[in-house]
Write an enzyme that holds these catalytic residues in place. Sequence first.
Site, PDB file in Angstrom:
ATOM      1  N   HIS A   1      -9.586   1.933   0.104  1.00 27.21           N
ATOM      2  CA  HIS A   1      -8.034   1.687   0.234  1.00 27.21           C
ATOM      3  C   HIS A   1      -7.731   1.206  -1.267  1.00 27.21           C
ATOM      4  CE1 HIS A   1      -4.141   1.017   0.932  1.00 27.21           C
ATOM      5  NE2 HIS A   1      -4.180   0.502   2.315  1.00 27.21           N
TER       6      HIS A   1
ATOM      7  N   PHE B   1       1.705  -3.216   3.991  1.00 21.72           N
ATOM      8  CA  PHE B   1       1.819  -4.379   4.624  1.00 21.72           C
ATOM      9  C   PHE B   1       3.578  -4.827   4.474  1.00 21.72           C
ATOM     10  CE2 PHE B   1      -2.379  -6.509   4.796  1.00 21.72           C
ATOM     11  CZ  PHE B   1      -2.616  -5.794   5.961  1.00 21.72           C
TER      12      PHE B   1
ATOM     13  N   CYS C   1       0.852  -1.264   0.085  1.00 20.63           N
ATOM     14  CA  CYS C   1       0.000   0.085  -0.105  1.00 20.63           C
ATOM     15  C   CYS C   1       0.793   1.269  -0.001  1.00 20.63           C
ATOM     16  CB  CYS C   1      -1.052   0.029   1.257  1.00 20.63           C
ATOM     17  SG  CYS C   1      -1.733  -1.503   1.158  1.00 20.63           S
TER      18      CYS C   1
ATOM     19  N   GLU D   1      -0.847   5.145  13.809  1.00 15.37           N
ATOM     20  CA  GLU D   1      -0.570   6.479  13.075  1.00 15.37           C
ATOM     21  C   GLU D   1      -0.850   7.615  13.742  1.00 15.37           C
ATOM     22  OE1 GLU D   1      -2.579   6.532   9.294  1.00 15.37           O
ATOM     23  OE2 GLU D   1      -1.322   8.448   8.748  1.00 15.37           O
TER      24      GLU D   1
ATOM     25  N   HIS E   1      -2.573   7.900   6.172  1.00 19.02           N
ATOM     26  CA  HIS E   1      -2.745   6.763   5.802  1.00 19.02           C
ATOM     27  C   HIS E   1      -4.220   6.149   6.064  1.00 19.02           C
ATOM     28  CE1 HIS E   1      -1.904   3.113   3.756  1.00 19.02           C
ATOM     29  NE2 HIS E   1      -1.946   2.232   4.937  1.00 19.02           N
TER      30      HIS E   1
ATOM     31  N   LYS F   1      -9.638   8.097   2.598  1.00 19.24           N
ATOM     32  CA  LYS F   1      -9.900   6.709   2.243  1.00 19.24           C
ATOM     33  C   LYS F   1     -11.310   6.332   2.738  1.00 19.24           C
ATOM     34  CE  LYS F   1      -5.493   3.958   2.287  1.00 19.24           C
ATOM     35  NZ  LYS F   1      -4.509   5.003   2.635  1.00 19.24           N
TER      36      LYS F   1
END
Lengths: 412, 88
Positions: A338, A398, A162, A312, A301, A333
């Site tokens: 996403h 990830f 991502c 975060e 994010h 998002k």
Amino acid sequence: MKRRVAVTGLGIISPCGNNIDDFSLNLMAGKSGVRRISSAYSSLLSVKIAAEVDFNPFNYFTKRQVSSMDRVNQFALAAASQAWKDSEPSLDAKEKERAGVYIGSGMGGGNTIEDLYDQLFKHNADRVKPLTVLMVMNNASASHISIEYGLSGPCLTLSTACASSANAIGEAFRQIRDGYVDVMLAGGAEAFLTYGSFRSWESLRVLAGEDPDDSSKSCKPFSKNRSGLVLGEGAAVVVLEEMERAIHRGALLHAEIVGYGSTSDAFHMTRPSFEGQARAMSEALKEAGLLPEDIDYINAHGTATQWNDLLETQAIKKVFGDYACNVPVSSTKSMHGHTMGAAGAIEFIVSLLAIKNQAVPPTINLDQPDPECDLDYVPNIGRKGVKVNTVMSNSFGFGGTNAVLIVRKMEE
Amino acid sequence: MSTTLERLKQLFIAKFDFNIEELKPTTTLEYLGLDSLDMVEFMFDIENEFHIKIPDQEFKVTTIQEIVDAVDRFISEQRIGVSSDKHS
């Protein structure tokens, strides 16, 4: 002295619009692109929602092109085409040798590989589509763009889940800054809303449940009742250009990229580390020569998973200290889902639009404040008429990859 | 006009953005701008349409008529389709 890098062209294909103007309007209006999935397999899936792109490839490409490109390549080339037209870099043959393409994608031609397996294992095909290799390979998008525009400098594909397209833009920025090239098309694309993908994500237990009242409200970043991420697809590509060249030719200067931080958690495949994220933010600030107080908006994010939003928030607090509560942080998002390998580039464009519009897009569906997520997430309603000169965009993937970009308004 | 030619024209139109007027027996693949990758894809469609297998290295064609001839030859050799003549 290091060279400066301008953004001179923007292009987007997204669940919230397939051009910059629609995308910008929808985001500021808090309009969600999340909806019930259209997959033929939807009745078999427990996940019922996604952020799909409404895209008819025949509006963009010839039959021959459509047949030879995976959906992800189509998104990438369509976004690149918009960015190219927006910038009109008009390169001669020699200049094209100093122009390149960096594209991020997590999964590459996922639709094609799934079609392949469907033919092989379900229909016992003894022969498959001849261009399968060229459609599955992850570097196909970058190569299609390079061929389309004759850009013969470096052509690379970055795959960091991502964070892929944030890394692509950051590394492209450095290519220009350090003098290897003068122009880059950079961004990312993802189109992996397939049955196999939905099943795989389902098993990982990180997807949001469907909001019982309104499917479009299912993604709830930073909200106490957040239940996970909503899968999306799309692409965004920008034209990056060495500043003096861009000024000299009278290009439209959307903004300047001033900082990029790239770190790895070196810790865990899925669980993020706030130290790794914080280091990426700090490195980007350091490279830009900025203080936390100089940042007017953070595009988070903000995946809406329990772990991401908590960590975060902690990472932002670690880097921004007391100022953390004063900087607006939003997760778009909540609207465009996403988009995986495209997320960094799509959200980089959100960051540029915040500067252009002097406005901050909201985090929608934030109805239940979480005591552990206590920053200013711009809940539900965007803010217009605010000073937005410098923006930070966070992307974490990830595998533990963190990529942070900082853009700044062009001086008047 | 052979059925093979007509079916081939329909395949061309389904796959590429050609007008049917462009597709004459004497039209060359070069004129149509088809490169080797296009032809690899198109051979797959031809195999499906005519229920034939085109062996590697045995499809050296430059015009539409040559494709028709090759397809008819494969049909009769492989005896899994019906000769196009019977449809005329």
